[in-house]
Design a protein around this motif. Structure first.
Motif, PDB file in Angstrom:
ATOM      1  N   LEU A 674       0.589  -1.276   0.046  1.00 17.73           N
ATOM      2  CA  LEU A 674      -0.096  -0.122  -0.038  1.00 17.73           C
ATOM      3  C   LEU A 674       0.863   1.368  -0.074  1.00 17.73           C
ATOM      4  O   LEU A 674       0.535   2.327  -0.668  1.00 17.73           O
ATOM      5  N   LEU A 675       1.815   1.280   0.619  1.00 17.43           N
ATOM      6  CA  LEU A 675       3.010   2.370   0.675  1.00 17.43           C
ATOM      7  C   LEU A 675       3.470   2.663  -0.662  1.00 17.43           C
ATOM      8  O   LEU A 675       3.586   3.878  -1.113  1.00 17.43           O
ATOM      9  N   ASN A 676       3.798   1.514  -1.291  1.00 13.63           N
ATOM     10  CA  ASN A 676       4.428   1.497  -2.711  1.00 13.63           C
ATOM     11  C   ASN A 676       3.370   2.381  -3.583  1.00 13.63           C
ATOM     12  O   ASN A 676       3.685   3.337  -4.314  1.00 13.63           O
ATOM     13  N   TRP A 677       2.231   1.701  -3.558  1.00  9.20           N
ATOM     14  CA  TRP A 677       1.098   2.241  -4.306  1.00  9.20           C
ATOM     15  C   TRP A 677       0.819   3.746  -3.943  1.00  9.20           C
ATOM     16  O   TRP A 677       0.871   4.683  -5.174  1.00  9.20           O
ATOM     17  N   ALA A 678       0.873   4.238  -2.581  1.00  9.11           N
ATOM     18  CA  ALA A 678       0.651   5.635  -2.477  1.00  9.11           C
ATOM     19  C   ALA A 678       1.756   6.380  -2.789  1.00  9.11           C
ATOM     20  O   ALA A 678       1.521   7.679  -3.037  1.00  9.11           O
ATOM     21  N   ARG A 680       3.567   6.167  -5.495  1.00  7.58           N
ATOM     22  CA  ARG A 680       3.313   6.579  -6.854  1.00  7.58           C
ATOM     23  C   ARG A 680       2.223   7.517  -7.063  1.00  7.58           C
ATOM     24  O   ARG A 680       2.437   8.293  -7.945  1.00  7.58           O
ATOM     25  N   GLN A 681       1.405   7.431  -6.148  1.00  5.90           N
ATOM     26  CA  GLN A 681       0.035   8.414  -6.353  1.00  5.90           C
ATOM     27  C   GLN A 681       0.596   9.779  -6.038  1.00  5.90           C
ATOM     28  O   GLN A 681       0.347  10.985  -6.808  1.00  5.90           O
ATOM     29  N   ALA A 682       1.506   9.823  -5.049  1.00  9.74           N
ATOM     30  CA  ALA A 682       1.924  11.101  -4.618  1.00  9.74           C
ATOM     31  C   ALA A 682       3.099  11.725  -5.260  1.00  9.74           C
ATOM     32  O   ALA A 682       2.954  12.752  -5.892  1.00  9.74           O
ATOM     33  N   LEU A 683       3.907  10.907  -6.005  1.00 11.83           N
ATOM     34  CA  LEU A 683       5.316  11.395  -6.528  1.00 11.83           C
ATOM     35  C   LEU A 683       5.388  11.208  -7.918  1.00 11.83           C
ATOM     36  O   LEU A 683       5.918  11.681  -8.808  1.00 11.83           O
ATOM     37  N   THR A 705      13.980   9.204  -5.286  1.00  4.79           N
ATOM     38  CA  THR A 705      13.309  10.572  -5.591  1.00  4.79           C
ATOM     39  C   THR A 705      14.269  11.469  -5.926  1.00  4.79           C
ATOM     40  O   THR A 705      15.648  11.119  -5.744  1.00  4.79           O
ATOM     41  N   GLN A 706      13.844  12.189  -6.492  1.00  4.76           N
ATOM     42  CA  GLN A 706      14.741  13.414  -7.027  1.00  4.76           C
ATOM     43  C   GLN A 706      15.010  14.336  -5.827  1.00  4.76           C
ATOM     44  O   GLN A 706      16.006  15.194  -5.949  1.00  4.76           O
ATOM     45  N   ALA A 707      14.176  14.717  -4.997  1.00  4.84           N
ATOM     46  CA  ALA A 707      14.331  15.372  -3.830  1.00  4.84           C
ATOM     47  C   ALA A 707      13.665  14.774  -2.520  1.00  4.84           C
ATOM     48  O   ALA A 707      12.760  14.085  -2.581  1.00  4.84           O
ATOM     49  N   PRO A 708      14.083  15.035  -1.279  1.00  7.01           N
ATOM     50  CA  PRO A 708      13.571  14.777  -0.255  1.00  7.01           C
ATOM     51  C   PRO A 708      11.940  14.964  -0.392  1.00  7.01           C
ATOM     52  O   PRO A 708      11.515  16.036  -0.827  1.00  7.01           O
ATOM     53  N   LEU A 709      11.303  14.118   0.280  1.00  9.54           N
ATOM     54  CA  LEU A 709       9.777  14.290   0.411  1.00  9.54           C
ATOM     55  C   LEU A 709       9.327  15.417   1.240  1.00  9.54           C
ATOM     56  O   LEU A 709       9.923  15.828   2.485  1.00  9.54           O
ATOM     57  N   THR A 710       8.323  16.227   0.578  1.00  9.03           N
ATOM     58  CA  THR A 710       8.034  17.404   1.599  1.00  9.03           C
ATOM     59  C   THR A 710       7.033  16.867   2.700  1.00  9.03           C
ATOM     60  O   THR A 710       6.507  15.833   2.548  1.00  9.03           O
ATOM     61  N   VAL A 717       0.721  10.772   1.259  1.00  8.32           N
ATOM     62  CA  VAL A 717       1.047   9.260   1.055  1.00  8.32           C
ATOM     63  C   VAL A 717       0.455   8.428   2.212  1.00  8.32           C
ATOM     64  O   VAL A 717      -0.231   7.441   2.037  1.00  8.32           O
ATOM     65  N   GLU A 718       0.249   9.004   3.243  1.00  5.38           N
ATOM     66  CA  GLU A 718      -0.323   8.463   4.574  1.00  5.38           C
ATOM     67  C   GLU A 718      -1.905   8.154   4.313  1.00  5.38           C
ATOM     68  O   GLU A 718      -2.601   7.540   4.714  1.00  5.38           O
ATOM     69  N   SER A 719      -2.164   9.520   3.812  1.00 10.00           N
ATOM     70  CA  SER A 719      -3.699   9.544   3.656  1.00 10.00           C
ATOM     71  C   SER A 719      -4.124   8.327   2.641  1.00 10.00           C
ATOM     72  O   SER A 719      -5.140   7.818   2.829  1.00 10.00           O
TER      73      SER A 719
END
Length: 1023
Positions: A674-678, A680-683, A705-710, A717-719
């Protein structure tokens, strides 16, 4: 109001008159009050007294599961829920911010952590893991010592009718080493209430006696004694540890002896007066607002009012003891302890009665037996209760669950969550009891079999005890094993146990950050030998044989899997196998690799930790071979185990998988998908996984990632994961031909070689539909190639929280996450810290009246920064709070500097009025708590009178002294500030540092004038 109080008192007296004594063993009455009061009437009288007569607000008990406080496993004191008020971090908009005087009866559990009574329960007549704490609190100086003492005395003597000559009262006797005077204010208050003072008393003896030093003060009215205690900093500082709010306490004790011989004291009520804040340097500073924090154990109070020496002889426990007797057929409870308790029957009664109360209350509050933290402690409590009920009391299966209605009947009116969840509690207790019974019986046989092989002076082998505790669902906790051995007069090899625990900790650390282990492996030569012998790969398909029960739990259909030993890999086997030597029998105590024809163990692969558990030989069920891990090499599954006895090729065995461990891995593996899928949805759909690792406690996921996640991306992602969890979608798994997965849009796979056929895991969509290129389903949900074990529905993940992130390399971010109950606790911690930061923001906006208040606020900011940096909490929230606190800390430091400059200017003007500017030297004292302010005063004096040399001392608590000086430029280099400060601070036994012009230092002295004389003499000798 007076009428309602009178009604409550009358109700208590009527309850006392009509409440029947439990018809257990005969006891000598401990009070002149003839009939006992029912516990419910005692509790109600306490609450009514404070509400109706003294205007307290009644607040409900907090859950025993701490909310937002990772320092606690369970709520263990009434003041826990009010911690934000004591620390000054309460949200000003919250209901709690308006609390001034409150009272309640708080559910408390003391098991595990720093407050742990578990091992003492049953051994004596007073310890409990669950108890109720009656308490009243006054916040912000609403009232203080005089009112608190008067209320306590009034309640005990007038409402409860306890004779005054049975009560002893203590006050803080001072601590000269800490520079603390006796709490004479409390002493005088008690004297005003009719007590008189005396200076010695005879130490009491007997059970329940509070053994007090004979050298401390005591006071009494007539023959009424009261004894003073030395200060116990830990005790009086609540849950704050070495720093934080604290204060002296005064305690009220009850004399069980009643004037017949030496006093036998038990503590009834502890009144703590929060008036200091202990700083990191050990000093005590006055709190801006004072508080009252009191606590009185209901069980002990009821025992006193019912004339019992034991809390177990009260109506809080007598229904349970009666139900245990009726359900087990054991001899009746007689209240014996120690050697008199033959067969430990009465100890078993107490353990079972206490533990079923704890289990019922905790499960009702959402804490269920589990794998770690508070759930693990609860699991130990349940298994301890099962062991005592079945082995000593000879209870029938399902007995513990039958006691839940008795607990509900006793406590349900006060804590309605017990009534609401009674069926769930009974079911959960019964299921866990049934699961543990077979393991307990096997464990007992193993212990007895091992004991028969020991000599009279031998210690019990550590490896056997360790295997009993680590062999999966066998799960005999080490403390339970030690207790069973203690009953037989046998000691456990504690040194060997410590070594095994260290090895296990090292292995867990390696799992957290895997490195190449030098363990047992099948290398190329070993694999070649196996192939030459014609051995087929291990059939590990049973690892996938599990299903959902109608109740929602999981059943591992092949928890017990038959197999046959095909090959053994010994500890000293060479890299190249030499004929039959590599597969001979392994002896007792050897670490070995066991190759079977069939297994239900999941071998470590795909980032998932291997299963653990144990195997037994068919026909010899009492010899366990604990399996620590399983590895796959060329299709062969190697089980790493320690052989307690000889094992040879051809032996038939049964394998037992640790169900809790497996389910924990299943939960984490589905969460990773689920985390992997989320992500992809966010990034974006091009986001690629770089690796992962999981075990039941935590998961790790590496992503390109190209840059640290904001913070916004982390929260999104958690949502997304939460949404999938709330929908409780089905998880489909199926083996398909590898070719069918080659051109499916959106299918997630790693850059590695997959078997053919390959296993596909799809969330919410059947595999056949997900693999249909025309459906585009793999673009809408999680679909991956994966050999791991997974949940069958996403709802069991519960929740997912990303608690950490760091850059591994440029372009690769590692995320750490937790799930389920741990995730929920992390959110509560984050919410609690966010409220503290908001409260700090409000305090900063109001401004500080002086330097001390501003410095305290800055220290609180520092504490908050440390807490946010280290807490297990949502990473997105950590980043946001860190940014906020950085700004707040900068504003707080600016405010301190402005206040210090203003205070320094005021102090400088006062000194100039005392010292004419015509002179060339000022040596004096200044009252300030800050060395920084002292330095600024010196600097301002020298700026206003350029030819002046200045040295100032500032006395501090406990005899400490601050020093600061500056030498006029015209006096150097013959006269230097550093040498001046060193001369003065050395005289005070301290140290100094600085430059030729400006210096500072510290020291300690009781003679400040001598230090000033030294400063003047040195300066005059140099000028």
């Amino acid at each position: 109001m007076a009428a309602s109080v009178a009604a409550a008192v009358g109700g208590l007296r009527r309850a006392i008159r009509r409440s029947p004594s439990w018809r257990g063993p005969s006891r000598r009455p401990l009070s002149s009050e003839p009939p006992p009061a029912q516990a419910s009437a005692v509790r109600d009288a306490f609450l009514s007294f404070f509400r109706d007569r003294h205007g307290h607000r009644l607040v409900p008990s907090a859950s025993v599961r701490p909310r937002g406080d990772p320092s606690l496993l369970f709520v263990n004191a009434g003041m826990n829920q009010f911690k934000p008020i004591f620390l000054g971090t309460v949200d000003p908009r919250s209901e709690m911010a308006g609390f001034r005087r409150v009272a309640n009866s708080q559910k408390c559990v003391r098991a595990g952590g720093s407050h742990n009574d578990l091992e003492d329960v049953g051994r004596d007549l007073s310890h409990h893991t669950f108890f109720e704490m009656l308490g009243n609190w006054a916040f912000g100086g609403e009232y203080f010592k005089e009112e608190a003492c008067s209320m306590a005395w009034e309640l005990l003597t007038q409402v409860y009718g306890i004779p005054e000559d049975r009560l002893w009262v203590s006050y803080f006797g001072g601590d000269p080493k800490a520079g603390l005077d006796p709490d004479l204010e409390s002493r005088d208050i008690w004297l005003s209430l009719g007590l008189t003072e005396r200076r010695s008393w005879q130490r009491g003896s007997g059970f329940g006696v509070c053994c007090l030093p004979t050298t401390h003060l005591a006071f009494f009215p007539g023959c009424l004694p009261a004894v003073c205690f030395p200060l116990d900093h830990k005790r009086t500082s609540g849950r704050w540890g070495d720093t934080g709010p604290c204060g002296p306490c005064t305690e009220i004790h009850y004399d069980l002896a009643g004037g017949m011989g030496a006093p036998e004291l038990v503590e009834l009520w502890n009144l703590v007066f929060m008036q200091h804040n202990r700083e990191a340097d050990g000093s005590l500073q006055p709190l801006p607002q004072r508080h009252v924090d009191t606590g009185m154990g209901l069980e002990r109070l009821v025992a006193v009012l019912q004339g019992r020496r034991s809390t177990y002889d009260t109506d809080l426990f007598s229904p349970l003891l009666s139900a245990i007797h009726q359900g087990c057929g054991a001899p009746p409870y007689l209240g014996r302890v120690g050697a008199a308790d033959e067969g430990r029957t009465d100890m078993a009664y107490r353990v079972v009665a206490d533990h079923i109360r704890t289990l019922s209350v905790c499960i009702a509050d959402g804490v269920s037996p589990g794998m770690s933290g508070a759930p693990l402690v609860l699991r130990r409590i349940l298994r301890r209760a099962v062991r005592f009920s079945t082995e000593i009391l000879r209870a029938p299966p399902g007995f513990l669950g039958s006691l839940v209605p008795v607990v509900v009947e006793t406590l349900g009116d006060t804590y309605p969550e017990l009534q609401k969840n009674s069926a769930q509690i009974a079911t959960l207790v019964s299921e866990d009891e049934a699961a543990f019974l077979a393991s307990l019986q096997r464990g007992r046989r193993i212990i007895e079999r091992t004991l028969r092989r020991l000599g009279p002076s031998d210690v019990f082998p550590a490896d056997v005890a360790w295997s009993l505790s680590m062999s999966g669902d066998l799960g005999l906790p080490l403390d339970l094993v030690e207790l069973m051995l203690e009953e037989k007069g046998v000691q456990l090899d504690s040194a060997g146990l410590a070594r095994l625990a260290q090895e296990e900790a090292q292995h867990r650390a390696q799992q957290a950050e895997p490195v190449e282990e030098q363990g047992l492996r099948l290398n190329i030569h070993a694999l070649g030998e196996l192939q030459r012998r014609g051995l087929p790969p291990t059939d590990d398909s049973p690892k996938y044989h599990y299903c959902l029960r109608p109740s929602g739990g999981y059943a591992l259909i092949t928890t017990f899997c038959p197999g046959r030993v095909w090959h053994l890999r010994g500890p000293g086997a060479p890299a190249v196998y030499r004929g039959r030597n590599s597969c001979g029998p392994v002896g007792e105590g050897q670490r070995c690799g066991i190759l079977l024809d069939r297994t239900n163990f999941y071998a470590e692969q795909g980032g998932q930790a291997s299963d653990r558990g144990y195997l037994v030989r068919v026909g010899q069920q009492d010899v366990l071979f604990p399996v620590a891990r399983a590895q796959v090499c060329g299709g062969f599954i190697l089980h790493e185990a320690v052989a307690p006895e000889c094992l040879k090729v051809g032996d038939a065995v049964q394998l037992h998988v640790d169900k809790s461990w497996r389910l924990g891995c299943m939960e984490k593996h589905t969460a990773i998908h689920l985390l992997n899928w989320a992500l992809r949805q966010a990034l974006g759909p091009g986001t690629e996984q770089r690796g992962s690792h999981l075990n039941p406690e935590r998961l790790r996921f590496d992503v390109a990632t190209q840059a640290p996640l904001t913070p916004e991306q982390l929260r999104a992602v958690e949502s997304t994961v939460q949404e999938a969890v709330l929908q409780d979608e089905a998880v489909y798994m199926e083996e398909v031909a590898l070719a069918l997965t080659a051109h499916v849009p959106g299918l997630r796979c790693l850059d590695e070689v997959y078997p053919d056929p390959v296993r596909v895991v799809s969330v919410g969509v059947p595999v056949a539909q997900a693999l249909d290129p025309a459906s585009q389903a793999a673009l809408q949900t999680s679909v991956e190639l994966c050999c791991g074990t997974h949940l069958l529905r996403t709802g069991a993940v519960g929740d997912l929280v990303i608690v950490g992130e760091r850059q591994l390399t440029k372009g690769t971010t590692r995320l750490l996450a937790i799930t389920g109950e741990q995730a929920q606790q992390a959110r509560e911690v984050g919410q609690s810290l966010a409220q503290e930061v908001e409260a700090a923001t409000e305090r900063l906006s109001r401004g500080s009246r002086d330097v001390v208040e501003a410095q305290q606020l800055s220290k609180d900011m520092g504490r908050l920064i440390d807490a946010v940096d280290t807490a297990v909490m949502p990473q997105w929230q950590r980043r946001e709070l860190q940014a906020t606190l950085k700004v707040l800390q900068r504003r707080a430091n600016t405010a301190i500097r402005k206040l210090e400059i203003r205070q320094a200017a005021q102090k400088a003007q006062e000194l100039l009025q005392r010292h004419p500017p015509e002179g060339s030297l000022i040596v004096d004292t200044v009252s300030t708590e800050s060395l920084s302010v002292l330095v600024k005063v010196v600097r301002q004096l020298c700026e206003q009178v350029p030819g002046m040399s200045v040295l100032l001392l500032s006395p501090q608590p406990l005899g400490h002294v601050l020093c600061a000086c500056q030498v006029a430029q015209s006096a150097t280099p013959a006269f230097t500030a550093e040498a001046w400060a060193l001369a003065v601070c050395s005289h005070m036994g301290g140290k100094a540092w600085g430059s030729r012009v400006v210096a500072q230092g510290t020291g300690s002295t009781a003679d400040l004038e001598a230090a000033l004389s030294t400063a003047r003499a040195y300066a005059l000798s140099q000028l």
